[in-house]
Each structure stands twice: as structure tokens, then as C-alpha cells.
Write a protein that holds these residues in place. Structure first.
Motif, PDB file in Angstrom:
ATOM      1  N   ALA B  25     -85.148  64.902 -23.704  1.00 22.89           N
ATOM      2  CA  ALA B  25     -84.763  65.319 -25.045  1.00 22.89           C
ATOM      3  C   ALA B  25     -84.668  64.123 -25.985  1.00 22.89           C
ATOM      4  CB  ALA B  25     -83.429  66.050 -25.005  1.00 22.89           C
ATOM      5  N   PHE B  26     -85.030  64.365 -27.248  1.00 21.48           N
ATOM      6  CA  PHE B  26     -84.834  63.368 -28.306  1.00 21.48           C
ATOM      7  C   PHE B  26     -83.569  63.751 -29.062  1.00 21.48           C
ATOM      8  CE2 PHE B  26     -89.377  63.533 -27.469  1.00 21.48           C
ATOM      9  CZ  PHE B  26     -89.729  62.192 -27.423  1.00 21.48           C
ATOM     10  N   ARG B  27     -82.605  62.838 -29.130  1.00 20.77           N
ATOM     11  CA  ARG B  27     -81.355  63.145 -29.833  1.00 20.77           C
ATOM     12  C   ARG B  27     -81.576  63.136 -31.331  1.00 20.77           C
ATOM     13  NH1 ARG B  27     -77.811  59.481 -27.922  1.00 20.77           N
ATOM     14  NH2 ARG B  27     -77.222  59.076 -30.064  1.00 20.77           N
ATOM     15  N   ARG B  28     -80.853  64.010 -32.023  1.00 20.76           N
ATOM     16  CA  ARG B  28     -80.977  64.042 -33.476  1.00 20.76           C
ATOM     17  C   ARG B  28     -80.451  62.736 -34.064  1.00 20.76           C
ATOM     18  NH1 ARG B  28     -79.286  69.435 -36.308  1.00 20.76           N
ATOM     19  NH2 ARG B  28     -80.778  70.112 -34.739  1.00 20.76           N
ATOM     20  N   GLY B  29     -81.172  62.189 -35.005  1.00 22.28           N
ATOM     21  CA  GLY B  29     -80.766  60.946 -35.648  1.00 22.28           C
ATOM     22  C   GLY B  29     -81.088  59.704 -34.833  1.00 22.28           C
ATOM     23  N   SER B  30     -81.761  59.893 -33.694  1.00 22.41           N
ATOM     24  CA  SER B  30     -82.119  58.725 -32.888  1.00 22.41           C
ATOM     25  C   SER B  30     -83.490  58.228 -33.317  1.00 22.41           C
ATOM     26  CB  SER B  30     -82.158  59.101 -31.412  1.00 22.41           C
ATOM     27  OG  SER B  30     -83.236  59.984 -31.174  1.00 22.41           O
ATOM     28  N   SER B  31     -83.800  56.997 -32.935  1.00 20.59           N
ATOM     29  CA  SER B  31     -85.161  56.508 -33.150  1.00 20.59           C
ATOM     30  C   SER B  31     -85.705  56.102 -31.794  1.00 20.59           C
ATOM     31  CB  SER B  31     -85.160  55.331 -34.120  1.00 20.59           C
ATOM     32  OG  SER B  31     -84.381  54.282 -33.605  1.00 20.59           O
ATOM     33  N   THR B  32     -86.795  56.740 -31.422  1.00 18.53           N
ATOM     34  CA  THR B  32     -87.354  56.503 -30.097  1.00 18.53           C
ATOM     35  C   THR B  32     -88.743  55.900 -30.227  1.00 18.53           C
ATOM     36  OG1 THR B  32     -86.210  58.489 -29.352  1.00 18.53           O
ATOM     37  CG2 THR B  32     -87.881  57.575 -27.878  1.00 18.53           C
ATOM     38  N   ALA B  33     -88.965  54.823 -29.483  1.00 19.53           N
ATOM     39  CA  ALA B  33     -90.307  54.246 -29.428  1.00 19.53           C
ATOM     40  C   ALA B  33     -90.971  54.752 -28.160  1.00 19.53           C
ATOM     41  CB  ALA B  33     -90.223  52.733 -29.410  1.00 19.53           C
ATOM     42  N   ILE B 186     -89.753  59.217 -34.142  1.00 17.27           N
ATOM     43  CA  ILE B 186     -90.439  58.935 -32.879  1.00 17.27           C
ATOM     44  C   ILE B 186     -91.715  58.184 -33.223  1.00 17.27           C
ATOM     45  CG2 ILE B 186     -91.477  59.920 -30.811  1.00 17.27           C
ATOM     46  CD1 ILE B 186     -89.846  62.470 -31.311  1.00 17.27           C
ATOM     47  N   ALA B 187     -91.887  56.985 -32.655  1.00 15.68           N
ATOM     48  CA  ALA B 187     -93.048  56.171 -33.012  1.00 15.68           C
ATOM     49  C   ALA B 187     -93.714  55.616 -31.767  1.00 15.68           C
ATOM     50  CB  ALA B 187     -92.625  55.024 -33.926  1.00 15.68           C
ATOM     51  N   VAL B 188     -95.025  55.684 -31.746  1.00 11.65           N
ATOM     52  CA  VAL B 188     -95.786  55.025 -30.686  1.00 11.65           C
ATOM     53  C   VAL B 188     -95.978  53.572 -31.094  1.00 11.65           C
ATOM     54  CG1 VAL B 188     -98.005  54.911 -29.511  1.00 11.65           C
ATOM     55  CG2 VAL B 188     -96.992  57.132 -30.033  1.00 11.65           C
ATOM     56  N   LEU B 189     -95.542  52.638 -30.236  1.00  9.29           N
ATOM     57  CA  LEU B 189     -95.620  51.215 -30.601  1.00  9.29           C
ATOM     58  C   LEU B 189     -96.078  50.389 -29.410  1.00  9.29           C
ATOM     59  CD1 LEU B 189     -92.278  50.908 -32.581  1.00  9.29           C
ATOM     60  CD2 LEU B 189     -94.577  50.825 -33.540  1.00  9.29           C
ATOM     61  N   HIS B 190     -96.576  49.191 -29.708  1.00  9.38           N
ATOM     62  CA  HIS B 190     -97.008  48.296 -28.630  1.00  9.38           C
ATOM     63  C   HIS B 190     -96.219  47.001 -28.599  1.00  9.38           C
ATOM     64  CE1 HIS B 190    -100.261  50.516 -26.876  1.00  9.38           C
ATOM     65  NE2 HIS B 190    -100.730  50.815 -28.071  1.00  9.38           N
ATOM     66  N   ASP B 191     -95.539  46.687 -29.698  1.00 10.01           N
ATOM     67  CA  ASP B 191     -94.838  45.409 -29.792  1.00 10.01           C
ATOM     68  C   ASP B 191     -93.392  45.584 -29.301  1.00 10.01           C
ATOM     69  OD1 ASP B 191     -93.362  43.233 -30.616  1.00 10.01           O
ATOM     70  OD2 ASP B 191     -94.513  42.958 -32.469  1.00 10.01           O
ATOM     71  N   PHE B 192     -93.100  45.071 -28.104  1.00  8.94           N
ATOM     72  CA  PHE B 192     -91.778  45.296 -27.503  1.00  8.94           C
ATOM     73  C   PHE B 192     -90.664  44.650 -28.313  1.00  8.94           C
ATOM     74  CE2 PHE B 192     -94.372  45.528 -23.403  1.00  8.94           C
ATOM     75  CZ  PHE B 192     -94.483  46.905 -23.499  1.00  8.94           C
ATOM     76  N   GLU B 193     -90.957  43.503 -28.958  1.00 12.17           N
ATOM     77  CA  GLU B 193     -89.945  42.864 -29.795  1.00 12.17           C
ATOM     78  C   GLU B 193     -89.522  43.809 -30.913  1.00 12.17           C
ATOM     79  OE1 GLU B 193     -88.686  40.360 -27.827  1.00 12.17           O
ATOM     80  OE2 GLU B 193     -87.849  40.220 -29.862  1.00 12.17           O
TER      81      GLU B 193
END
Lengths: 290, 250
Positions: B25-33, B186-193
């Protein structure tokens, strides 16, 4: 010969010229905006494919009912819509892209149309269906062409937003409203309708010319969407008028004359168009500061 | 409170799964990479969430978010860049959900669009044609469109690929702001920093869910090594997956 005799005389004198002119003007009003949307969607060749697709419908109608305008139109419409629906279905259900499934169905359609006409019709009939006769436009035919132009302009006004957004960013429309399929289908139906209108006057092969040539010409002049629509319509109207004039004075077949005038407009645009015309390339204007 | 739940989700091309039995689950108000190697199913997962592809198995469930409350920025927007529209027109598209197919654009939407352009650093660009923009500027325009959309759930597929450092910095600032406003990102990303600095959660995907949770727990050396090993291949003669039947039998 006075200017009046040259430019207005033929239409003042002969009612068949007046009907032809009215038909061409109505045709231009509907076809030009549809052609522009085809160009903007990079579907220019789709119009060509569709124009072949309506042939078997018209052919069957011709064999069954003879040279009846209503029958020919309904036949063409049914065949065109069938090709649109079938290829839309194939695109959605298989991994084939839209261009491939259109190509497949229009070729099937064209081949069966030619087969039907040559088996049960005559070469003269085939020529008539393929190349039309704008000078034979009678009041009922004019009503049909004008009716289709009216429906087209109304539909464009009502569906303007989904139609434009679907050409520009189809994914956005699908995600935001799920209305992508509807917009696309409405558009394809309008293409078929206008080709049916066009083939009365210009024949199935020429009809698409009044759609595409003014639209591509407009692309070389205008930058805004509104400007493009206006320019395309002006080019199409001019092609109809001057094409008929040329056909009258030089005693040429009217359909090809109209399309060739549209083609002349395109060549002139290609040379002098404000947006990427070749003459500006030759002039080598000095670049700006920033 | 959850915004979005994945229930045993499997997405496949030609029966070969690219996302395999993923739940969470994605929590509301969270930001998930969403991170993971190429071919891990990251973009496919986003497409399934917005409904562009349908699941082969399992489902995506929205909790308290309506379908039209979702903004989506695809990886390579399938946008005709030569199309004769102005920057303002594109940004105003964000208001089309409210205006509907036929309604006009209100003055408030216009103001909002101009404000959005200012926030992405493009004030003064409103009347320019989109063909004249660089890819960085165009990405800013698409962010402005999302701002106008005012969506509760925002999905970004590799939004900073081929984008310069300054633009990335500016756009990440907007993402931060969305978090503060309580939107779910929710964002697809490659830069771990980037992920560690700007996102609260991470989902490490390699067809299967390798790890999902707090950023720092997910982005460990071990997890990343496992993910890389898992995503490299698919078998041409893979057997039929019976995992669900095993679960019900057990």
C-alpha cells in the motif's frame, strides 16, 4: 472578354456551374478542417486509405440501385464505417498498430470493390465512381454535401477539445477522462462522412485531395491552430472556385482541375510559405541577436 | 491511511510477467520512489495504476481517491512537439478535468495556469509555441500542467532523465511542496541520492517486490544486489506460475 465574363459569367449563365460551385464550397468547408486534423495527427495517408475503403460500398449500391445518389452515399458510408470499426477493433485487441490494420482492411475493401464493379458493372461505371462528376451535381446531391458540411462543422465545434487534445497528447486524454476512444472514433466517422461527400463530386480517388492539399499548404503559412483552420479553408474554397473556372474555360475535367489548383496552391506555399517556405532558405536572412 | 493498494498484482506482456505478485500500500501524503534495474516493471506498474494497461491478475485499488484525481507524467510523453499550441494552452489542459469536454476555461483557471508557469520558472513563456522549447523547459511545462490539475495522487515516470541539474533542483522543490500539501507522490527514479534526500518511502522492484518501506531500510547494498540479480532475465520456456494455488492450498 471582360473580367466579369471570365470570373463570374460561367456561374451566372449556367445553373449546373452554380450547383457545382455551391457543392465545392460546401465540400471545402467540411473537408479542409478534417484534413488539417489528419495532418496534425500525422495520419495524412490514412485519408487516402479511407478513400479507397468506401469503394466497395458504393460499388454494391451501384450494382443494386444504379446511379442513385442516396444508395451510393449510404453504401460508401457503410463500407467506410465498417473499415474504421474493424481496424479500430484490431488495433485495440492485437499488437498491430493502427496504420497496419487500416492498410490491411482498405486493401481488402478496394480489391473487392474493383472486383464487384468489373464483374457486374462496366469500365465507365468504375471511372465514374473513381473520378466523380462535379458538373453533374444536382440539388439532392448538393443537399447531401451541404448537410455533411454542416454536421462536420457542428461536430468540430462540439468535440473540438477532445479532438485536438487527442491529436496532441492522446495519453493525457486517456488518463484524464478516459474519453480517448470516443474522440478518436468521432473523428474517424467525420473523415468517412467527408470522403463520402467528396466522392459525389470528385470521385473516391480525388476526394481526399481537397482534404489534404489545403491542409498541408496551411501548415506552411500559419502557426496557431485557429490560423491553420482558417488558412486551410481559404485554400480549399479557392481551389474549388478556380478549379471550376479552369475546367470551364479550358474545357478540362472538373475533378482533376480542382485538385490540381489545390496542388498549385501547395507548390506556391512550398516556395513562399512564411513557415518554412523554400524561398526563405535561399534568401539566407541574417540571424537575430538572441 | 492508504491512498492506493496493490493486491497481488501481476502484469504481463505476452504471458511473461514484468510485475509479479506485488502487494502493498501507498500511504496517503507519502512520497514513494520506485527504483530498480531496467526491465524491472517500474513504468509498467505506473501504467497499470493509471489504467493504461489492465492487470493479468490481482488489482489496483484506490482508497478515497477518484480516478480523475490522478496526474500522470509518462517517461517519454507521447506528445506531438510540433503541434501548433502555446505553452499556456498546454498548461490549461490541466484544468480540462474541471471544464469537461465542452465547458469553457474560467478566468480562475487562467490565473492558476499563469501562476503555475511562474512557479516552474517560465513566467513570460505563456504565449510561446511549444515547438520552441528545450526538453528541460518542456518538462517544466508538464509540471505546470500537473500543478493546475491539482491532483491528489501524482505519478511521475523518470521525470528527471535528460534534465539538467538546475531544472531537476527546481522541479524537486515542487515535489517537496506537493508532499507538504499532503498529496501522494509516486515517482520512478534512478538516482539513489535523490531518493534518499527527497522521498520518504521506496519500493525496490525487480519484477517482484524486493523491498518496500522506509527509504533507508530499502536502499541497502544487499537489497540492491538482489534486485540486480533478479531482473536480468526471463526464460523463453518459463513454466506456468502456480503460486496463487499454492497459497490457497497452504
Amino acid at each position: 472578354m471582360t473580367l466579369y465574363d471570365f470570373f463570374i459569367g460561367p456561374f451566372a449563365e449556367f445553373s449546373f456551374m452554380r450547383l457545382a460551385l455551391a457543392g465545392c464550397l460546401a465540400l471545402a468547408l467540411g473537408c479542409a478542417p478534417i484534413g488539417l486534423l489528419l495532418v496534425l495527427r500525422r495520419m495524412s495517408l490514412m485519408g487516402d486509405a479511407m478513400s479507397h475503403a468506401i469503394l466497395p460500398g458504393a460499388a454494391i449500391a451501384f450494382i443494386a440501385y444504379g446511379l442513385s445518389l442516396t444508395a451510393l452515399s449510404i453504401g460508401g458510408l457503410v463500407a467506410g464505417l465498417a473499415v474504421v470499426l474493424l481496424s479500430g477493433l484490431v488495433t485495440r485487441l492485437t499488437q498491430l498498430k493502427e496504420d497496419a490494420s487500416f492498410a490491411a482492411f482498405y486493401l481488402l475493401s478496394l480489391a473487392s470493390g474493383v472486383l464487384l464493379v468489373s464483374k457486374w458493372g462496366s469500365n465507365v461505371d468504375l471511372m465514374h465512381i473513381l473520378f466523380g462528376t462535379v458538373l453533374a451535381v444536382d440539388p439532392p446531391a448538393l443537399m447531401l454535401v451541404a448537410g455533411i458540411a454542416t454536421v462536420t462543422l457542428l461536430a468540430l465545434a462540439i468535440f473540438y477539445r477532445p479532438l485536438v487534445v487527442e491529436s496532441f497528447d492522446p495519453e493525457f486524454l486517456r488518463v484524464a477522462s478516459g474519453g480517448g476512444a470516443v474522440g478518436h472514433f468521432v473523428f474517424l466517422v467525420l473523415v468517412v462522412l467527408n470522403l463520402v461527400a467528396g466522392f459525389q463530386a470528385l470521385g473516391t480517388l480525388m476526394a481526399v485531395g481537397l482534404m489534404m492539399l489545403p491542409a498541408t499548404s496551411a501548415r506552411l503559412w500559419a502557426q496557431s491552430l485557429a490560423g491553420l483552420f482558417a488558412t486551410a479553408i481559404v485554400f480549399a474554397l479557392a481551389a474549388g472556385y478556380f478549379g471550376l473556372l479552369a475546367s470551364y474555360h479550358a474545357n478540362l475535367p472538373s475533378g482533376p482541375s480542382i485538385i490540381l489548383v489545390a496542388g498549385l496552391g501547395y507548390l506556391l506555399s512550398l516556395a513562399f510559405g512564411r513557415q518554412g517556405g523554400l524561398v526563405w532558405r535561399v534568401l539566407k536572412l541574417k540571424h537575430l541577436e538572441a | 491511511m492508504t491512498a492506493l493498494t496493490l493486491e497481488n498484482l501481476t502484469l504481463a506482456y505476452n504471458r511473461h510477467p514484468v510485475v509479479h505478485h506485488v502487494s502493498g500500500a501507498f500511504r496517503r501524503g507519502s512520497s514513494t520512489a520506485i527504483v530498480g534495474p531496467n526491465g524491472a516493471g517500474k513504468s509498467t506498474l505506473l501504467k497499470a495504476i493509471v489504467g493504461l494497461i489492465s492487470p493479468n491478475h490481482g488489482r489496483v485499488r484506490f482508497d478515497g481517491i477518484k480516478r480523475d484525481d490522478v496526474a500522470y507524467l509518462p517517461q517519454q510523453a507521447n506528445i506531438e512537439r510540433g503541434f501548433p499550441v502555446s505553452v499556456l494552452d498546454v498548461v490549461l489542459l490541466g484544468a480540462s478535468g474541471r471544464a469537461g469536454w465542452f465547458g469553457g476555461v474560467k478566468a480562475a483557471d487562467r490565473d492558476r495556469a499563469l501562476a503555475a508557469l511562474e512557479r516552474v520558472g517560465l513566467s513570460g513563456f505563456a504565449e510561446r509555441s511549444i515547438g520552441a522549447l528545450s526538453s528541460g523547459q518542456f518538462q517544466r511545462v508538464l509540471f505546470a500542467r500537473i500543478l493546475v490539475q491539482d491532483a491528489q495522487l501524482i505519478l511521475l515516470d523518470e521525470p528527471f532523465t535528460a534534465i539538467d541539474a538546475r531544472t531537476t533542483h527546481d522541479l524537486l522543490h515542487i515535489v517537496e511542496h506537493w508532499k507538504q500539501e499532503g498529496r501522494t507522490v509516486i515517482a520512478v527514479l534512478h538516482d539513489f541520492e535523490q531518493v534518499r534526500n527527497h522521498f520518504s518511502h521506496a519500493l525496490l522492484l525487480a519484477k517482484e517486490c524486493v523491498a518496500w518501506g522506509d527509504c533507508h531500510d530499502v536502499l541497502t547494498h544487499d537489497n540492491l544486489r538482489r534486485a540486480n540479480a533478479m531482473a536480468e532475465y526471463w526464460l523463453a520456456d518459463a513454466a506456468v506460475c502456480h503460486r496463487d494455488e499454492e497459497v490457497t492450498q497452504a
